[in-house]
Design an enzyme around this catalytic site. Structure first.
Site, PDB file in Angstrom:
ATOM      1  N   ARG A   5       0.842  -1.187   0.000  1.00 38.14           N
ATOM      2  CA  ARG A   5       0.000   0.000   0.000  1.00 38.14           C
ATOM      3  C   ARG A   5       0.881   1.243   0.000  1.00 38.14           C
ATOM      4  O   ARG A   5       1.978   1.231   0.543  1.00 38.14           O
ATOM      5  CB  ARG A   5      -0.889   0.026   1.253  1.00 38.14           C
ATOM      6  CG  ARG A   5      -2.103  -0.879   1.148  1.00 38.14           C
ATOM      7  CD  ARG A   5      -2.974  -0.798   2.381  1.00 38.14           C
ATOM      8  NE  ARG A   5      -2.345  -1.417   3.526  1.00 38.14           N
ATOM      9  CZ  ARG A   5      -1.768  -0.767   4.522  1.00 38.14           C
ATOM     10  NH1 ARG A   5      -1.768   0.556   4.530  1.00 38.14           N
ATOM     11  NH2 ARG A   5      -1.215  -1.411   5.511  1.00 38.14           N
ATOM     12  N   TYR A  41      -1.246  -3.605  -6.912  1.00 44.72           N
ATOM     13  CA  TYR A  41      -1.092  -4.319  -5.645  1.00 44.72           C
ATOM     14  C   TYR A  41      -2.420  -4.336  -4.862  1.00 44.72           C
ATOM     15  O   TYR A  41      -3.118  -3.318  -4.764  1.00 44.72           O
ATOM     16  CB  TYR A  41       0.019  -3.676  -4.794  1.00 44.72           C
ATOM     17  CG  TYR A  41       0.004  -4.253  -3.407  1.00 44.72           C
ATOM     18  CD1 TYR A  41       0.522  -5.530  -3.181  1.00 44.72           C
ATOM     19  CD2 TYR A  41      -0.613  -3.593  -2.351  1.00 44.72           C
ATOM     20  CE1 TYR A  41       0.437  -6.107  -1.927  1.00 44.72           C
ATOM     21  CE2 TYR A  41      -0.697  -4.163  -1.094  1.00 44.72           C
ATOM     22  CZ  TYR A  41      -0.177  -5.421  -0.893  1.00 44.72           C
ATOM     23  OH  TYR A  41      -0.273  -6.008   0.336  1.00 44.72           O
ATOM     24  N   LYS A  90      -9.609  -2.565   1.825  1.00 43.69           N
ATOM     25  CA  LYS A  90      -9.311  -1.434   2.704  1.00 43.69           C
ATOM     26  C   LYS A  90     -10.111  -0.185   2.314  1.00 43.69           C
ATOM     27  O   LYS A  90     -10.575   0.553   3.173  1.00 43.69           O
ATOM     28  CB  LYS A  90      -7.819  -1.125   2.672  1.00 43.69           C
ATOM     29  CG  LYS A  90      -6.933  -2.310   2.983  1.00 43.69           C
ATOM     30  CD  LYS A  90      -7.119  -2.842   4.375  1.00 43.69           C
ATOM     31  CE  LYS A  90      -6.228  -4.049   4.598  1.00 43.69           C
ATOM     32  NZ  LYS A  90      -6.140  -4.469   5.978  1.00 43.69           N
ATOM     33  N   HIS A 150     -10.497  -2.825  11.651  1.00 48.23           N
ATOM     34  CA  HIS A 150      -9.399  -3.654  11.150  1.00 48.23           C
ATOM     35  C   HIS A 150      -9.171  -4.776  12.161  1.00 48.23           C
ATOM     36  O   HIS A 150      -8.190  -4.763  12.909  1.00 48.23           O
ATOM     37  CB  HIS A 150      -8.156  -2.767  11.010  1.00 48.23           C
ATOM     38  CG  HIS A 150      -7.039  -3.366  10.227  1.00 48.23           C
ATOM     39  ND1 HIS A 150      -5.728  -2.997  10.394  1.00 48.23           N
ATOM     40  CD2 HIS A 150      -7.032  -4.308   9.258  1.00 48.23           C
ATOM     41  CE1 HIS A 150      -4.963  -3.678   9.568  1.00 48.23           C
ATOM     42  NE2 HIS A 150      -5.724  -4.484   8.867  1.00 48.23           N
ATOM     43  N   SER A 191      -1.358  -4.130  10.307  1.00 45.20           N
ATOM     44  CA  SER A 191      -1.030  -5.018   9.198  1.00 45.20           C
ATOM     45  C   SER A 191       0.268  -5.773   9.493  1.00 45.20           C
ATOM     46  O   SER A 191       1.230  -5.192  10.002  1.00 45.20           O
ATOM     47  CB  SER A 191      -0.836  -4.214   7.913  1.00 45.20           C
ATOM     48  OG  SER A 191      -2.016  -3.513   7.613  1.00 45.20           O
ATOM     49  N   CYS A 239       0.968  -8.114  11.676  1.00 47.83           N
ATOM     50  CA  CYS A 239       1.291  -8.378  13.089  1.00 47.83           C
ATOM     51  C   CYS A 239       0.694  -9.696  13.566  1.00 47.83           C
ATOM     52  O   CYS A 239       0.629  -9.945  14.776  1.00 47.83           O
ATOM     53  CB  CYS A 239       0.781  -7.251  13.978  1.00 47.83           C
ATOM     54  SG  CYS A 239       1.752  -5.750  13.850  1.00 47.83           S
ATOM     55  N   ASP A 261      -9.147 -10.173   9.004  1.00 46.85           N
ATOM     56  CA  ASP A 261      -8.668  -8.816   8.727  1.00 46.85           C
ATOM     57  C   ASP A 261      -9.677  -7.707   9.035  1.00 46.85           C
ATOM     58  O   ASP A 261      -9.295  -6.657   9.501  1.00 46.85           O
ATOM     59  CB  ASP A 261      -8.240  -8.706   7.257  1.00 46.85           C
ATOM     60  CG  ASP A 261      -7.373  -7.493   6.969  1.00 46.85           C
ATOM     61  OD1 ASP A 261      -6.495  -7.177   7.805  1.00 46.85           O
ATOM     62  OD2 ASP A 261      -7.588  -6.844   5.932  1.00 46.85           O
ATOM     63  N   ARG A 280       2.168 -12.049  -0.617  1.00 42.69           N
ATOM     64  CA  ARG A 280       0.848 -12.420  -0.106  1.00 42.69           C
ATOM     65  C   ARG A 280       0.317 -13.690  -0.735  1.00 42.69           C
ATOM     66  O   ARG A 280       0.667 -14.039  -1.862  1.00 42.69           O
ATOM     67  CB  ARG A 280      -0.144 -11.295  -0.418  1.00 42.69           C
ATOM     68  CG  ARG A 280       0.215  -9.942   0.199  1.00 42.69           C
ATOM     69  CD  ARG A 280      -0.417  -9.764   1.532  1.00 42.69           C
ATOM     70  NE  ARG A 280       0.126  -8.632   2.293  1.00 42.69           N
ATOM     71  CZ  ARG A 280      -0.447  -8.172   3.400  1.00 42.69           C
ATOM     72  NH1 ARG A 280      -1.555  -8.715   3.860  1.00 42.69           N
ATOM     73  NH2 ARG A 280       0.099  -7.183   4.062  1.00 42.69           N
TER      74      ARG A 280
END
Ligand code: SAT
Ligand code: MN
Length: 625
Positions: free
Chosen positions: A89, A237, A246, A266, A288, A290, A313, A408
């Site tokens: 991002r 992406y 998002k 989130h 993000s 974690c 998420d 990812r």
């Protein structure tokens, strides 16, 4: 076969509908397509029906033009390698565009640069986009993706229509959300969130299709809350291009949530069943990269416990008529960080990604497998690895990463072995605890509980974490990430806090307990807590607190486990409990002073009094330590 005749109502538009029929669409959808097709001038239009046949066609085309290649070791798995400048991002190029600046970012002193969102006026953004979108899809196909965030027909759900010139986006959106004809049927002629995406690379006649077309220099991701519109240019992406995620489910979602009195957060959603067969659901917010995916898919080390995954998420939560907080996962897939995922750290994820998965920027092996740092070593030494950058015969110890740290996997949620039986329930699951957490190498105890809802909101507001590779940051630095939402707030964070606080006053609502966890505290020899499946020991304590068990004691930062109350049965490694729960005075004095400075400078006059009071009370407790 081309169906040119469908475009009769847009005489100045020359493209043709290659797939689907424009006249079958609701009028508002049709107008949106015509309007944007006129601007972007795609060669073809493809209206997605969401079928497997369509998916296979697009995968075939993506393979043919070199965007993806099959990973033949698994069933229907694919690898995409991006431009090295398009891997995460880009927060610096992500904007919320409202008429009033203070609708988007807090009211602070003039010389303060806000770290709580980027604002641009709608007219300035219009100008910027006017220099990008016209003609941007020349030579490409514009795909029309009707998508539902949340199960189709649920009162939680919201529908969007995304126009994109990337087939990679279509096949990924098909995994991450519900797309296609059934969404259109559910939409009827209602309004929807308008989403426009382009990779920003028109194809001229001489040019061959790029491997990963993008336009990093011109990248911009714009949200227009007042028009319910999202425009994303220049990046393929996921976080920038899968606009349901998002952009819609969090940024636009949080705005809708405030207006309609719910939450778009989130957060992962997990179910926990204890050995007595009692089941509860928790929601947990971590920044993000974690470990939200690892926690939601955890295999608990304590016997008799079962963990199930509703989402990894995003959580959409609202109080029902009985005052119970209920949540859905608006997504239908996982867009998880690959590096570090292994049979040891997340066996459920490993099973989830065995089929129907799109990998981005991981390494590949010459027997058609995937590879990344932290994956169980390939057992054959003679297997060659090709890195995400295309370096053949990549070697351990070469000083480069095999996979990009933010690489990812994109996999359907229903393939997850521990997916919860209610994960698609349209009423959602009842949430009994909210957990905040971040990567905190110092000072923050393994777990603590807020004194009440307001103190819990303060904990969310105070959340900080070490930076990860999920955004464009370099290096490790502990930064503020309130509610793990800093990159995803759709509106003024001060107003967001007021929204959260407003629920405490309503006695009819059963506000869940709020906790803070930290799996990442370090001692001289590294992490103090083993993490992963052992985290069940902390979740078990939270579970018992939710049940009202008296297993807590007071500390200056919140309730912590009474010594001996964490279940340590069978833990193989030595754990230094004192070090895990120590509250170093110097650290905490610096922490509260820094928090005060942060709130004053970043939230300014929008900081609710209740948060100020919480901070002052914490300060007093710390200075009395
Ligand atoms: O890159 S995404 O925004 O899709 C995932 C994340 O950063 O949480
Ligand atoms: Mn995320």
């Amino acid at each position: 076969k081309l169906k040119d005749n469908c475009y009769a109502c847009a005489p100045d538009y020359t493209g043709s509908v290659l797939y689907g029929n424009l006249n079958d669409l609701p009028e508002k959808v049709k107008c949106f397509i015509q309007d944007k097709a006129k601007q972007c001038q795609p060669e073809y239009i493809h209206i997605c029906d969401g079928t497997e046949k369509e998916r296979d066609l697009l995968l075939y085309l993506l393979q043919k033009d070199g965007t993806i290649k099959p990973l033949n070791k698994y069933e229907n798995c694919w690898l995409a390698r991006t431009d090295p400048d398009d891997v995460a991002r880009v927060e610096s190029k992500t904007f919320i565009c409202t008429t009033n600046k203070t609708d988007t970012i807090p009211n602070t002193k003039d010389d303060v640069v806000s770290t709580l969102g980027n604002w641009m006026s709608p007219s300035d953004m219009d100008c910027l986009l006017e220099s990008r979108f016209p003609g941007c899809m020349k030579g490409r196909t514009m795909f029309v993706i009707p998508f539902s965030m949340g199960p189709i027909g649920s009162k939680f759900s919201k529908i969007g229509i995304q126009l994109t010139d990337s087939a990679y986006v279509v096949v990924s959106m098909r995994i991450m959300s519900r797309i296609g004809t059934s969404v259109l049927e559910s939409l009827g002629n209602d309004d929807f969130i308008k989403c426009l995406h382009s990779v920003g690379k028109p194809v001229t006649s001489v040019q061959k299709a790029d491997r990963w077309p993008c336009n990093p220099k011109q990248t911009v991701i714009a949200h227009y809350p007042e028009r319910h519109e999202i425009c994303s240019f220049g990046s393929g992406y996921g976080g920038n291009s899968l606009l349901g995620k998002k952009c819609m489910a969090l940024r636009i979602g949080s705005i809708l949530a405030r207006k309609e009195r719910w939450f778009a957060e989130h957060m992962l959603i997990m179910g926990i069943e204890n050995p007595a067969g009692v089941k509860k659901y928790f929601a947990a917010a971590f920044p993000s990269a974690c470990g939200k995916t690892n926690l939601a898919m955890m295999e608990p080390s304590l016997p008799g416990y079962k963990v199930t995954c509703v989402g990894d998420d995003i959580a959409w939560m609202r109080f029902d008529e009985n005052g119970q907080l209920r949540a859905i996962n608006p997504e239908a897939g996982f867009f998880g960080v690959a590096p570090g995922t292994s049979k040891k750290t997340n066996p459920n994820a490993m099973k989830t990604i065995e089929k129907n998965t799109i990998f981005t920027n991981v390494a590949s092996t010459d027997d058609g497998g995937f590879y990344w740092q932290g994956l169980d070593k390939t057992n054959q030494d003679n297997i060659q690895i090709t890195s995400w950058m295309g370096i053949k015969n990549w070697q351990h110890g070469s000083g480069t990463d095999p996979a990009h740290p933010n690489s990812r996997f994109c996999a359907p949620a229903n393939q997850c072995p521990n997916i919860d039986e209610n994960w698609e329930s349209s009423e959602g699951v009842s949430i009994e605890a909210i957990i905040f957490g971040g990567r905190r190498p110092e000072g923050l105890p393994l777990v603590f509980e807020s004194f009440d809802w307001t103190h819990g909101v303060f904990l969310g507001a105070s959340l900080k974490s070490e930076t990860t590779a999920a955004a464009e940051y370099k290096g490790k630095l502990v930064v503020h990430d309130p509610f793990a939402m800093r990159p995803f707030f759709g509106y003024n964070f001060g107003h967001y806090l007021k929204h959260w606080l407003s629920f405490q006053a309503n006695r009819k609502l059963n506000c869940p307990k709020i906790f803070h966890v930290n799996w990442f505290r370090k001692g001289p020899e590294g992490f103090l807590w083993p993490g992963f499946g052992e985290n069940i020991r902390v979740l078990d304590w939270i579970f018992r607190r939710v049940q009202g068990e008296d297993c807590h004691v007071m500390s200056p930062v919140g309730y912590i486990p009474r010594p001996g109350s964490l279940n340590m049965a069978g833990l193989k490694q030595e754990v230094d409990m004192n070090a895990l729960f120590e509250l170093p005075v110097q650290f905490w004095r610096a922490e509260v002073d820094e928090l005060e400075h942060y709130f004053n400078s970043q939230v300014g006059s929008d900081l609710p009094d209740k948060i100020k009071q919480e901070l002052n009370q914490l300060k007093q407790r710390i200075y009395n330590m």
